[in-house]
Design an enzyme around this catalytic site. Sequence first.
Site, PDB file in Angstrom:
ATOM      1  N   LYS A 293     104.895  -1.592  61.488  1.00 18.33           N
ATOM      2  CA  LYS A 293     104.045  -2.328  60.563  1.00 18.33           C
ATOM      3  C   LYS A 293     104.870  -3.403  59.865  1.00 18.33           C
ATOM      4  O   LYS A 293     105.969  -3.134  59.371  1.00 18.33           O
ATOM      5  CB  LYS A 293     103.435  -1.367  59.535  1.00 18.33           C
ATOM      6  CG  LYS A 293     102.249  -1.943  58.772  1.00 18.33           C
ATOM      7  CD  LYS A 293     101.522  -0.866  57.993  1.00 18.33           C
ATOM      8  CE  LYS A 293     100.257  -1.417  57.344  1.00 18.33           C
ATOM      9  NZ  LYS A 293      99.497  -0.383  56.621  1.00 18.33           N
ATOM     10  N   GLU A 379      87.300  11.025  52.501  1.00 25.15           N
ATOM     11  CA  GLU A 379      86.593  11.055  51.219  1.00 25.15           C
ATOM     12  C   GLU A 379      85.675  12.258  51.082  1.00 25.15           C
ATOM     13  O   GLU A 379      85.550  12.829  49.996  1.00 25.15           O
ATOM     14  CB  GLU A 379      85.800   9.757  51.030  1.00 25.15           C
ATOM     15  CG  GLU A 379      86.638   8.513  50.824  1.00 25.15           C
ATOM     16  CD  GLU A 379      87.143   7.897  52.113  1.00 25.15           C
ATOM     17  OE1 GLU A 379      87.891   6.904  52.039  1.00 25.15           O
ATOM     18  OE2 GLU A 379      86.793   8.405  53.210  1.00 25.15           O
ATOM     19  N   ARG A 407      80.845   7.190  51.522  1.00 22.22           N
ATOM     20  CA  ARG A 407      81.028   8.130  52.621  1.00 22.22           C
ATOM     21  C   ARG A 407      80.861   9.588  52.192  1.00 22.22           C
ATOM     22  O   ARG A 407      80.800  10.470  53.042  1.00 22.22           O
ATOM     23  CB  ARG A 407      82.428   7.950  53.214  1.00 22.22           C
ATOM     24  CG  ARG A 407      82.763   6.516  53.559  1.00 22.22           C
ATOM     25  CD  ARG A 407      84.109   6.377  54.222  1.00 22.22           C
ATOM     26  NE  ARG A 407      83.952   5.757  55.530  1.00 22.22           N
ATOM     27  CZ  ARG A 407      84.864   5.779  56.486  1.00 22.22           C
ATOM     28  NH1 ARG A 407      85.994   6.394  56.298  1.00 22.22           N
ATOM     29  NH2 ARG A 407      84.639   5.199  57.631  1.00 22.22           N
TER      30      ARG A 407
END
Length: 634
Positions: A293, A379, A407
């Site tokens: 990354k 979540e 969600r």
Amino acid sequence: MLIVDSLTDQPSSLLGAIDSPSDLRGLDLAQMEQLARELRETIIATVAETGGHLAPSLGVVELTLALHYVFDTPRDRLIWDVGHQAYAHKLITGRRDKFQTLRRYKGISGFPKRSESEYDTVETGHSSTSVSHGLGMAAAKAIHGDKSKVVAVIGDGSMTAGMAFEGLNHAGDLGRDLVVVLNDNEMSISENVGALSSFLSRKMTGKMVRRLRDHIEERLMALSSVGENILSVLRKSEESIKGFFTPGMLFEALKFKYVGPIPGHELGDLITTLENVRDHNHGPVLVHVITTKGKGYTPAETRPGDYHGIGTFDVATGQPRKNPNAPVSYTKVFGDTLCRLARQDQRLVAITAAMPGGTGMLPFAAEFPDRFFDVGIAEQHAVSFAAGLALEGMRPVFAVYSSFMQRAMDQLIHDVCLPNLPVTIALDRSGVVGDDGPTHHGVFDLSFLRFIPNLTIMSPKDENELQHMLFTALHHQGPVVIRYPRGSGEGVPLDDSFNRLEIGKAELLREGKDLLLLPVGNRVFAALAAAQQLAASGIDAAVINPRFIRPLDSELIATWAAKTGRVITIEDNSILGGFGSGVLQLLNERGLHPPVTILGHPDHFVEHGPQAVLWANAGIDADGIVRAAQTLLN
């Protein structure tokens, strides 16, 4: 200090000739590698001026080129999970000339957007949906007899969400031709957590496996011809042996053909592997790719979490450009208050869904590691986990972005509100969030939360009121949502001690006789400014800070609605089903029928752009409130 690796000294020569992926397919490997360098230059230079998701996009430059080189996009469908990493994809799919408008008002989106390009297969901005999207497309293609391919690129962070495994499980059962590329960089937004993340770790899948294999080969070769014969057998069964030491064991249990791990920045290896996968026509395949990354920009490689999503910055130093005089943010006040309260109350525990930095919880995690839980991108689990903590006497606080809370609606209703448990949801990024656009705006939470029994909903007018609301929530015997916006507070001083607010009690900020302004949260100061403007033209407006969206202070609101005879509600939320709807219902139940104007975001998805511009577009800034008042009075 060299912080941009291997960038060309000459102006880009290849990127300027790439108008679509078909232009890639005439390049040789050296030219592709040069193009990768030019893409990184362009992404770094542009994001420095616009802000955006830098580290994720830098990490998949070679992977992006290889995918478009090998697969016949857009006929072959390419899906980017979340979409944080799609900048190189945008640059080579016809948006190079518009790339400087990235995330700017009326410019191109920071996420895949179907209306922008036929190469953007799905609208995306939330994680873990790509496998399900891809499987649906693959199933439809099978019905149509279409032999083209579907490729879903998903990060190891997104693999911490249950939905990803629901899709993988179904894909293995259906057996359709689906290619899933696992982009493994050991990061989502913050450092990944969980047993699955450890299983996918490159420490296991890369060096450890190769070292083990090399060691076995070395020892067997020392056994002369006997060793060579054994080694020959082992090499023939390398795939089955590898499965015991890599995630292949997991994915093959889900009936995927597992390929990898392969280096994600070696174009030759990527292209060869993807060509072999493309020609595989016997069920789902997972390609495990190891990437870095922030690849190619030293600050982003060193601190990828800081450069996941970043504002404007100086390329030479990597330092963000910040206004030193800006008031402290709501997020920081929340995080600091949480630490102060945790020192007083041993029952307080904090939960995040892979967003400890974005929600201001890093100080809490450092000071109270045993009372801090990062559940990954999950979540739904976070809310039910919080319910379990509450059932055993703890006081859990789950900090989550408003758009991600969508969600976990069932868990909030069924696991928290139905048993009336003392769980606090700190709803960060409520209202419009700015340049991330419609997938991240928190403009629906009042509408989807207001109807739930037992739930108390608060919204602070400033950062000082936020700390008092958090204190109040932790002493309330039931579930609470505290809704606050992205960005700087109002610059008000913070009280040294906490005050417990009376549940359902509003605050009269200004008396008036001509109309009543009812602004929610971050719209209170805009309403006060509007009242001052109206006063200059002889219009006397009362202003009430509701503080509580549920329950409403029916007595105070009804009293002043009757006194003034006209009402305007103002909210950084959809006008459908939000605070204004609740006020209308309240007045009707009281037998009051004054003219009421509801100001909020209209019935469409709000585009990306600066918060101030989006508030003005909706008429919920001071000028818009003044216009609405003048119209109502006329």
